[in-house]
Design an enzyme around this catalytic site. Structure first.
Site, PDB file in Angstrom:
ATOM      1  N   ASP A  75       0.534   4.879   1.912  1.00 36.43           N
ATOM      2  CA  ASP A  75      -0.204   5.299   3.098  1.00 36.43           C
ATOM      3  C   ASP A  75      -1.361   6.235   2.776  1.00 36.43           C
ATOM      4  OD1 ASP A  75       1.156   3.834   5.041  1.00 36.43           O
ATOM      5  OD2 ASP A  75       2.712   5.364   5.283  1.00 36.43           O
ATOM      6  N   HIS A 130       4.747   0.022   0.280  1.00 33.12           N
ATOM      7  CA  HIS A 130       5.452  -0.788   1.263  1.00 33.12           C
ATOM      8  C   HIS A 130       4.519  -1.833   1.851  1.00 33.12           C
ATOM      9  CE1 HIS A 130       3.665   2.564   3.517  1.00 33.12           C
ATOM     10  NE2 HIS A 130       3.628   1.753   4.563  1.00 33.12           N
ATOM     11  N   HIS A 152       0.833  -1.200   0.000  1.00 28.78           N
ATOM     12  CA  HIS A 152       0.000   0.000   0.000  1.00 28.78           C
ATOM     13  C   HIS A 152       0.874   1.260   0.000  1.00 28.78           C
ATOM     14  CE1 HIS A 152       0.944  -0.737   4.248  1.00 28.78           C
ATOM     15  NE2 HIS A 152       0.813   0.564   4.418  1.00 28.78           N
ATOM     16  N   ARG A 202       4.280   5.870  14.075  1.00 26.36           N
ATOM     17  CA  ARG A 202       4.333   6.514  12.770  1.00 26.36           C
ATOM     18  C   ARG A 202       3.852   7.954  12.815  1.00 26.36           C
ATOM     19  NH1 ARG A 202       0.283   4.654   8.126  1.00 26.36           N
ATOM     20  NH2 ARG A 202      -0.824   6.521   8.801  1.00 26.36           N
TER      21      ARG A 202
END
Length: 304
Positions: free
Chosen positions: A95, A248, A93, A263
């Protein structure tokens, strides 16, 4: 003093050594910014940042945004905690691509790392486009893709639906949909990158079978071995990447061990196609943008 930056593969990824992110002067930070654009993903060992330090460093890239679909208690102060006891990001995906102005930069730090497994793999979506045969490039340039958060990697694992009922109810309370060009032009480098991944639901104007065939075709070019780099985490590591030029995946190969990463994401630009047309927000409204605060999330829920 210049940074020590060493490529990991021929197409993506570099390790930055001998410096703490909290100590970068302006010249070093500018060098780091250029390295992110060049190598797409950067890795730094032994940073051991606090939440406050991670947030302060991330803000040097721009305004921070919060994840639009996760409960507040897991998404505070600009930090999103991804805990394997609640969720595992086991799909390719980009983000938050289901919002029209999805993040441009993501910064991730390792807090609890399994003894074995739990690596993150990154793919270069620029070289994936560059390596397409010319007829496929022309086709890709013309296509638009609907992205949605009907499923998000930050959602709880299916086996824990009952225990995470409140989490799931909050997660699904606002549905986002955006239409992006399959090929976006990078606003800083001018490079063309394929924009797909897990949130890409269908190609606009095609039936589901034809759409899936083409999505799978282009996605297969993104994740070719030549386009990827694999990072083996240790506690205290930091990875940062250009979310406009990569995909990623966090590999779910560590059994019942626990994995916690934290994150931050930096506000991005609305993508622009090869023909100069901007991406479009569909749900919850054509004016929807990624929230920068919990108050924004509440307002978006009301709008939806």
């Amino acid at each position: 003093m210049s940074l020590d930056i060493r490529p990991v593969t021929g197409r993506i990824g570099a390790i930055v050594s001998g410096v703490r992110l909290t100590d970068l002067d302006e010249a070093q930070f500018a060098e780091l910014q250029q390295a992110v654009l060049k190598y797409k993903a950067l890795f730094l060992r032994d940073q051991h940042l606090t939440d406050a330090e991670q947030e302060a460093f991330s803000r040097r890239f721009g305004d921070l945004v919060v994840h639009p679909t996760t409960p507040t208690e897991q998404n505070t102060a600009g930090i999103l905690e991804v805990d394997s006891e609640r969720s595992r990001a086991n799909s390719w995906h980009t983000d938050i691509s289901f919002v029209v102005d999805y993040p441009k930069i993501t910064i991730l730090r390792g807090e609890v790392i399994p003894e074995a497994g739990g690596d993150t793999v990154f793919a270069n979506t620029v070289t994936a486009y560059q390596e397409l045969p010319e007829p496929l490039q022309r086709l890709a340039d013309s296509l638009w893709v609907r992205h949605t958060n009907d499923y998000d990697y930050a959602a709880p694992k299916q086996i824990e639906v009952v225990a995470n009922k409140r989490f799931r109810e909050q997660f699904t309370s606002t549905i986002y949909e955006s239409e992006h060009p399959l090929v976006r032009v990078h606003p800083e480098t001018g490079e063309k990158a394929l924009l797909l991944g897990h949130f890409a639901e269908r190609i606009v104007g095609l039936n589901s079978r034809d759409s899936r065939a083409l999505l799978d075709l282009f996605q297969s070019h993104i994740v070719k071995l030549e386009n990827i780099v694999r990072w083996r985490w240790s506690e205290g590591d930091v990875a940062l990447w250009d979310n406009r030029a990569t995909q990623h995946i966090a590999i779910d190969d560590y059994g019942n061990a626990r994995r916690i990463v934290r994150r931050t994401t930096v506000l991005g630009e609305i993508p622009v196609s090869v023909g100069g047309e901007s991406s479009r927000a569909i749900k919850p409204s054509p004016e929807s943008r990624i929230p920068r605060s919990e108050e924004d999330k509440v307002a978006l829920k009301k709008a939806g």
